[in-house]
Write an enzyme that holds these catalytic residues in place. Structure first.
Site, mmCIF file in Angstrom:
data_model
loop_
_atom_site.group_PDB
_atom_site.id
_atom_site.type_symbol
_atom_site.label_atom_id
_atom_site.label_comp_id
_atom_site.label_asym_id
_atom_site.label_seq_id
_atom_site.Cartn_x
_atom_site.Cartn_y
_atom_site.Cartn_z
ATOM 1 N N GLU A 30 0.818 -1.209 0.000
ATOM 2 C CA GLU A 30 0.000 0.000 0.000
ATOM 3 C C GLU A 30 0.856 1.266 0.000
ATOM 4 O O GLU A 30 0.504 2.258 -0.639
ATOM 5 C CB GLU A 30 -0.949 -0.003 1.198
ATOM 6 C CG GLU A 30 -2.010 -1.091 1.155
ATOM 7 C CD GLU A 30 -2.935 -0.974 -0.045
ATOM 8 O OE1 GLU A 30 -3.058 0.146 -0.601
ATOM 9 O OE2 GLU A 30 -3.548 -1.983 -0.428
ATOM 10 N N TYR A 113 -6.993 5.103 4.501
ATOM 11 C CA TYR A 113 -7.055 4.051 3.483
ATOM 12 C C TYR A 113 -6.070 2.921 3.788
ATOM 13 O O TYR A 113 -6.430 1.745 3.778
ATOM 14 C CB TYR A 113 -6.769 4.625 2.099
ATOM 15 C CG TYR A 113 -6.859 3.568 1.018
ATOM 16 C CD1 TYR A 113 -8.065 3.276 0.409
ATOM 17 C CD2 TYR A 113 -5.732 2.838 0.628
ATOM 18 C CE1 TYR A 113 -8.165 2.286 -0.556
ATOM 19 C CE2 TYR A 113 -5.822 1.842 -0.332
ATOM 20 C CZ TYR A 113 -7.045 1.580 -0.923
ATOM 21 O OH TYR A 113 -7.136 0.580 -1.869
ATOM 22 N N ASP A 131 -11.266 4.172 -1.981
ATOM 23 C CA ASP A 131 -10.429 5.176 -2.639
ATOM 24 C C ASP A 131 -11.247 5.837 -3.746
ATOM 25 O O ASP A 131 -12.455 5.586 -3.880
ATOM 26 C CB ASP A 131 -9.134 4.554 -3.176
ATOM 27 C CG ASP A 131 -9.384 3.508 -4.255
ATOM 28 O OD1 ASP A 131 -10.553 3.312 -4.670
ATOM 29 O OD2 ASP A 131 -8.407 2.883 -4.713
#
Length: 213
Positions: A30, A113, A131
């Site tokens: 990520e 996120y 997102d």
């Protein structure tokens, strides 16, 4: 959303960080994926994990080696950010990535996120992962919009996504939404091949348009 899960069963994208539920690998992926295409990240991710299979390996490594492996991703500011995040976890959490949302977002470099992605994909928790691409799917399908300048920060979309998660299917559902946004409900939607079109608000408004016929 069962139709979406059935679609995903046959169309799931294969990335190295999806091979197992590993919080460390999810975190690294990520951090790399920020503002970077998944295909570009895949090779760098594999090289990184080969060199530093554990968080402790990455933290104790020569920073120049870490930087060299990450360099192909671009965005020079990302390299010290990744190193800082890993060192923070090593010092404050003894090398174990927290499985608590508030602890995760207290780490500079980890926002909502990434924290949610770690909890979902790393720990299998039924939390939404939203997102801009997921917002696009939800907005079109349900015919909703946000007044916020950054709709992906709108609690309404996070709450909606949370309500849609089937029981015991958090990681599968979130992966399906992400892949669907990348493969079907793109910026130029492929409505003619969309398995959700008959229930989609956007399709009902535009089905006579030539570009989705």
């Amino acid at each position: 959303m069962r139709t979406l899960l059935r679609w995903h069963k046959h169309n799931r994208r294969l990335f190295p960080w999806r091979s197992e539920r590993d919080p460390y690998k999810v975190l690294i992926a990520e951090l790399m994926l920020q503002r970077t295409q998944a295909k570009q990240v895949a090779r760098v991710f594999e090289n990184f994990i080969d060199a530093f299979p554990t968080l402790d390996d990455a933290v104790t490594a020569d920073p120049q080696k870490v930087s060299f492996i990450l360099k192909p991703l671009g965005l020079k500011h990302r390299i010290p950010r990744i190193i800082h995040v890993l060192k923070k976890i090593a010092v404050e959490y003894h090398g174990k990535i927290p499985d608590d949302y508030h602890r995760l977002i207290s780490i500079p470099g980890i926002g909502r996120y990434i924290a949610s992605a770690i909890l979902c994909f790393g720990y299998g928790k039924p939390v939404p992962v939203v997102d801009v691409n997921v917002v696009r799917v939800l907005s079109r399908f349900f015919g909703i919009t946000s007044s916020k300048r950054r709709p992906h920060t709108d609690p309404a979309f996070w709450n909606l996504s949370r309500e849609l998660i089937p029981e015991n299917k958090g990681p599968e559902f979130n992966e399906a939404l992400i892949d669907f946004a990348a493969m079907v409900c793109t910026k130029d939607p492929r409505c003619s091949t969309c398995p959700l079109s008959q229930a989609c608000h956007y399709f009902s408004l535009h089905k006579t348009s030539s570009y989705i016929s």
